[in-house]
Design an enzyme around this catalytic site. Structure first.
Site, PDB file in Angstrom:
ATOM      1  N   CYS A 128      -0.450   4.148   2.009  1.00  0.00           N
ATOM      2  CA  CYS A 128      -0.261   4.031   3.462  1.00  0.00           C
ATOM      3  C   CYS A 128       1.191   4.303   3.861  1.00  0.00           C
ATOM      4  CB  CYS A 128      -0.584   2.620   3.969  1.00  0.00           C
ATOM      5  SG  CYS A 128      -2.000   1.833   3.258  1.00  0.00           S
ATOM      6  N   ASP A 129       2.125   3.728   3.126  1.00  0.00           N
ATOM      7  CA  ASP A 129       3.502   3.660   3.617  1.00  0.00           C
ATOM      8  C   ASP A 129       4.521   4.471   2.814  1.00  0.00           C
ATOM      9  OD1 ASP A 129       2.631   1.905   5.609  1.00  0.00           O
ATOM     10  OD2 ASP A 129       2.833   0.172   4.299  1.00  0.00           O
ATOM     11  N   CYS A 144       0.830  -1.198   0.000  1.00  0.00           N
ATOM     12  CA  CYS A 144       0.000   0.000   0.000  1.00  0.00           C
ATOM     13  C   CYS A 144       0.867   1.252   0.000  1.00  0.00           C
ATOM     14  CB  CYS A 144      -0.941  -0.011   1.207  1.00  0.00           C
ATOM     15  SG  CYS A 144      -1.973   1.463   1.307  1.00  0.00           S
TER      16      CYS A 144
END
Ligand code: NDP
Length: 310
Positions: free
Chosen positions: A136-137, A133
């Site tokens: 997300c990261d 992701c």
């Protein structure tokens, strides 16, 4: 056996938001938790883009908060996974670990799971340089060297997004031609920070014994050559699998297995879908939550309309 107003299957942001709305509408929803209670956010770290948390929030904590909010109202949870459903007649049947439950409406929010390569090193280093992701990261890879695996729209989107942070993003694809849409390909080719490694598959993600990603071992499928490429992060972009197996043949799915839904309404009256199970485009926690709200409102409207029609 009790016949519920609504059974919600899944406890990611979509399902739990549907639960909050259904409960506050007095529908006393029954929520089936699923084996990965809390959904994909429970495997992420910092969530910086969910409105209302100026300093960001950890994924598991966000899900815990949303769950507590659902519990504040009249929501009943049942642990376990759904084994089978019967959407052919109302009240619909939902079996959780063998036990039958019935409801006038069903809201499906079973989500999608990122596909993984299945390498032992990939599993071991998940959260330590391996991610599926970028949204997300990606932020953690400021000025770093990043590898993205895959040749479809997800991989291109991840790679393009990661160029905001990374020094260089290399896309590793198993063929010499991308599957991604032309528009996405053009964007990726035009981006100076993106390079391609063609005809290659990952054999192992390397950590040099440190427990943190230091590189990737690739095999060129045409020449058979094996080489190690140093990098700080490896992002999987090889697609998502919608968790729709148990609904096959009972509800309209698209060719990839996503439930076809319009404002939450599916091909079966009384069955609604929200979150990633019906989203091939946005796949964000906030859009999932929004669609959960829509599905619950639509379920409530249907039940109300049917009450008046009686
Ligand atoms: P796709 O199935 O389209 O692509 C998956 C990619 O990963 C392919 O290039 C495939 O290679 C590769 N791949 C699959 N398994 C492996 C493996 N084991 N090892 C190495 N490579 C592998 O999935 P996407 O998630 O990219 O897209 C799914 C759908 O969602 C599509 O319809 C897409 O258009 C849509 N989407 C749209 C977006 C947008 O419009 N913004 C963003 C993201 C997705 P190969 O090509 O050789 O099969």
């Amino acid at each position: 056996m009790d016949i519920h107003n609504v059974i919600i299957i899944g406890t990611g942001p979509a399902g739990l938001t549907a639960a909050i709305y259904a409960a506050r509408a007095g529908l006393n929803p029954l929520v089936v938790e699923g084996l990965q209670s809390g959904g994909q956010l429970t495997i992420t770290t910092e969530v910086d883009n969910f409105p209302g948390f100026p300093e960001g929030i950890q994924g598991p904590e966000l899900m815990d908060n949303i769950r507590k909010q659902a519990e504040r109202f009249d929501t009943q949870f049942v642990a376990g996974d759904v084994d089978k459903v019967d959407l052919s007649t109302r009240p619909f049947g939902v079996w959780v670990e063998g036990k039958e439950h019935r409801a006038q409406t069903v809201i499906i929010s079973t989500g999608a799971s990122a596909r993984w390569l299945g390498l032992e090193s990939e599993t071991r280093l998940r959260g330590h340089g391996v991610s599926a992701c970028a949204t997300c990261d990606g932020f953690f890879y400021m000025d770093k060297e990043v590898i993205v695996i895959g040749g479809g729209d997800t991989a291109m989107e991840e790679a393009i997004f990661l160029t905001r942070f990374g020094k260089r993003v290399r896309i590793v694809h198993r063929r010499d031609e991308l599957r991604a849409s032309k528009a996405m390909q053009q964007q990726a080719f035009a981006n100076d920070k993106i390079e391609f490694i063609w005809d290659s598959v990952p054999l192992e993600i390397l950590d040099g014994g440190s427990g943190i990603v230091t590189g990737i071992r690739l095999k060129n499928v045409k020449t058979g050559e094996i080489s190690d490429t140093p990098c700080d992060g490896v992002f999987l972009g090889i697609g998502h699998t919608p968790n729709s197996k148990i609904f096959e043949g009972q509800i309209d799915l698209d060719e990839s297995g996503y439930i076809i839904a319009d404002k939450g309404k599916t091909s079966v009256t009384g069955v609604f879908a929200c979150g990633d199970i019906q989203d091939t485009e946005y796949k964000q926690a906030i859009t999932a939550a929004g669609s959960g709200c829509m599905a619950a409102i639509e379920a409530e409207r249907l039940l109300e309309a049917e009450k008046f029609a009686e």
